[in-house]
Write a protein that holds these residues in place. Structure first.
Motif, PDB file in Angstrom:
ATOM      1  N   CYS A 167      -5.331  15.112  -9.774  1.00 15.65           N
ATOM      2  CA  CYS A 167      -4.063  14.929  -9.228  1.00 15.65           C
ATOM      3  C   CYS A 167      -3.947  14.225  -7.991  1.00 15.65           C
ATOM      4  CB  CYS A 167      -3.170  16.340  -9.028  1.00 15.65           C
ATOM      5  SG  CYS A 167      -4.092  17.298  -7.493  1.00 15.65           S
ATOM      6  N   VAL A 168      -2.775  13.560  -7.642  1.00 11.12           N
ATOM      7  CA  VAL A 168      -2.550  12.743  -6.340  1.00 11.12           C
ATOM      8  C   VAL A 168      -1.376  13.556  -5.603  1.00 11.12           C
ATOM      9  CG1 VAL A 168      -1.659  10.533  -5.555  1.00 11.12           C
ATOM     10  CG2 VAL A 168      -3.040  10.659  -7.632  1.00 11.12           C
ATOM     11  N   LYS A 169      -1.701  13.504  -4.350  1.00  8.97           N
ATOM     12  CA  LYS A 169      -0.743  14.119  -3.581  1.00  8.97           C
ATOM     13  C   LYS A 169      -0.257  12.826  -2.852  1.00  8.97           C
ATOM     14  CE  LYS A 169      -0.444  17.182   0.564  1.00  8.97           C
ATOM     15  NZ  LYS A 169      -1.070  18.024   1.267  1.00  8.97           N
ATOM     16  N   LEU A 170       1.196  12.582  -2.999  1.00  5.02           N
ATOM     17  CA  LEU A 170       1.884  11.486  -2.334  1.00  5.02           C
ATOM     18  C   LEU A 170       2.126  12.018  -0.840  1.00  5.02           C
ATOM     19  CD1 LEU A 170       4.566  10.681  -4.978  1.00  5.02           C
ATOM     20  CD2 LEU A 170       2.082   9.901  -4.659  1.00  5.02           C
ATOM     21  N   LEU A 171       1.472  10.997   0.139  1.00  5.85           N
ATOM     22  CA  LEU A 171       1.677  11.219   1.396  1.00  5.85           C
ATOM     23  C   LEU A 171       2.928  10.505   2.066  1.00  5.85           C
ATOM     24  CD1 LEU A 171      -2.127  10.909   2.393  1.00  5.85           C
ATOM     25  CD2 LEU A 171      -0.806  12.964   2.000  1.00  5.85           C
ATOM     26  N   ARG A 184       0.841  -1.119   0.106  1.00  8.28           N
ATOM     27  CA  ARG A 184      -0.093   0.131   0.055  1.00  8.28           C
ATOM     28  C   ARG A 184       0.870   1.305  -0.180  1.00  8.28           C
ATOM     29  NH1 ARG A 184      -5.653  -0.376   2.807  1.00  8.28           N
ATOM     30  NH2 ARG A 184      -6.141  -2.799   2.528  1.00  8.28           N
ATOM     31  N   ALA A 185       0.422   2.221  -0.584  1.00  8.28           N
ATOM     32  CA  ALA A 185       1.067   3.606  -0.785  1.00  8.28           C
ATOM     33  C   ALA A 185      -0.106   4.727  -0.454  1.00  8.28           C
ATOM     34  CB  ALA A 185       1.592   3.838  -2.170  1.00  8.28           C
ATOM     35  N   ALA A 186       0.056   5.431   0.688  1.00  7.39           N
ATOM     36  CA  ALA A 186      -0.806   6.474   1.085  1.00  7.39           C
ATOM     37  C   ALA A 186      -0.728   7.734   0.079  1.00  7.39           C
ATOM     38  CB  ALA A 186      -0.219   6.736   2.478  1.00  7.39           C
ATOM     39  N   ALA A 187      -2.019   8.018  -0.163  1.00  5.77           N
ATOM     40  CA  ALA A 187      -1.956   9.351  -1.001  1.00  5.77           C
ATOM     41  C   ALA A 187      -3.371   9.985  -0.850  1.00  5.77           C
ATOM     42  CB  ALA A 187      -1.907   8.880  -2.545  1.00  5.77           C
ATOM     43  N   GLU A 188      -3.513  11.267  -1.346  1.00  6.98           N
ATOM     44  CA  GLU A 188      -4.723  12.070  -1.240  1.00  6.98           C
ATOM     45  C   GLU A 188      -5.187  11.931  -2.703  1.00  6.98           C
ATOM     46  OE1 GLU A 188      -6.033  15.467   1.100  1.00  6.98           O
ATOM     47  OE2 GLU A 188      -5.036  16.117  -0.396  1.00  6.98           O
ATOM     48  N   LEU A 189      -6.366  11.772  -3.175  1.00  5.58           N
ATOM     49  CA  LEU A 189      -6.970  12.002  -4.567  1.00  5.58           C
ATOM     50  C   LEU A 189      -7.806  13.453  -4.595  1.00  5.58           C
ATOM     51  CD1 LEU A 189      -8.347   8.676  -5.432  1.00  5.58           C
ATOM     52  CD2 LEU A 189      -5.839   9.231  -5.642  1.00  5.58           C
ATOM     53  N   THR A 190      -7.317  14.018  -5.912  1.00  2.72           N
ATOM     54  CA  THR A 190      -8.382  15.192  -5.802  1.00  2.72           C
ATOM     55  C   THR A 190      -8.918  15.025  -7.030  1.00  2.72           C
ATOM     56  OG1 THR A 190      -6.661  16.702  -5.006  1.00  2.72           O
ATOM     57  CG2 THR A 190      -8.426  17.489  -6.496  1.00  2.72           C
ATOM     58  N   LEU A 191     -10.520  14.818  -7.131  1.00  8.65           N
ATOM     59  CA  LEU A 191     -11.102  14.697  -7.989  1.00  8.65           C
ATOM     60  C   LEU A 191     -11.744  15.669  -8.886  1.00  8.65           C
ATOM     61  CD1 LEU A 191     -13.179  11.820  -6.268  1.00  8.65           C
ATOM     62  CD2 LEU A 191     -11.363  11.401  -7.781  1.00  8.65           C
ATOM     63  N   SER A 192     -12.392  15.579 -10.052  1.00 12.16           N
ATOM     64  CA  SER A 192     -12.700  16.475 -10.636  1.00 12.16           C
ATOM     65  C   SER A 192     -14.005  17.217 -10.239  1.00 12.16           C
ATOM     66  CB  SER A 192     -13.046  15.964 -12.276  1.00 12.16           C
ATOM     67  OG  SER A 192     -14.246  15.163 -12.267  1.00 12.16           O
ATOM     68  N   THR A 193     -14.623  16.664  -9.278  1.00 12.66           N
ATOM     69  CA  THR A 193     -15.702  17.169  -8.551  1.00 12.66           C
ATOM     70  C   THR A 193     -15.082  18.200  -7.281  1.00 12.66           C
ATOM     71  OG1 THR A 193     -15.669  15.309  -7.129  1.00 12.66           O
ATOM     72  CG2 THR A 193     -17.258  15.002  -8.871  1.00 12.66           C
TER      73      THR A 193
END
Length: 157
Positions: free
Chosen positions: A75-79, A10-19
């Motif tokens: 985009c994806v922010k790598l945590l 697993r790799a932690a991340a934060e997704l930002t969606l078009s919504t």
């Protein structure tokens, strides 16, 4: 355990969606990559195919995942501080360009991108025409993986 099961990390991340919605959780990555030496990276997974990818949403019951459409991922922010972008072959030789980019959801990112082209063909316009849809942008604090289909404006700082 099944002989057909592939172990994932697993790799932690934060997704930002078009919504505009942001989702924290984890990607499931293979221990090796078909395109380079070493383990699969998040950018490998995103650039590997089109359509949906699984993502373990933080706070969900154990084992539950959601499927997200790559086309709707801004985009994806790598945590985690894995230095994922620096693992690209030629990273140290690529031209670094400091940029400001405006995204379709109204967010902006100021950071550095790498242009993997020979000298004289390493302009920001060459970066904009490169093949991968998902690309790294490094800031002083964090690394993002940006979907180029959601970049509205790209300027050199």
């Amino acid at each position: 355990m099944s002989d057909l099961r592939v172990e994932k990390r697993r790799a932690a991340a934060e997704l930002t969606l078009s919504t505009g919605h942001k989702v924290r959780g984890s990607f499931f990555l293979a221990g090796s990559s078909a395109t380079h030496f070493g383990p699969e990276r998040i950018a490998d997974l995103l650039n590997g195919e089109t359509g949906f990818f699984p993502f373990a949403v933080e706070g969900q019951a154990s084992g539950e995942t959601a499927l997200y459409n790559r086309a709707q991922l801004v985009c994806v922010k790598l945590l985690e501080s894995t230095g994922e972008a620096k693992l690209d072959p030629g990273y140290d030789l690529a031209t670094e360009r400091h940029v400001a980019m405006a995204l379709t959801n109204g967010d902006s990112i100021n950071g550095a991108v790498r242009v993997y082209r020979p000298v004289g063909r390493d302009r920001l316009s060459d970066y904009a025409r490169a093949g991968d849809t998902f690309r790294y942008v490094e800031t002083a604090d964090v690394t993002f993986i940006v979907n180029t289909a959601h970049i509205v404006d790209l300027r050199e700082n």
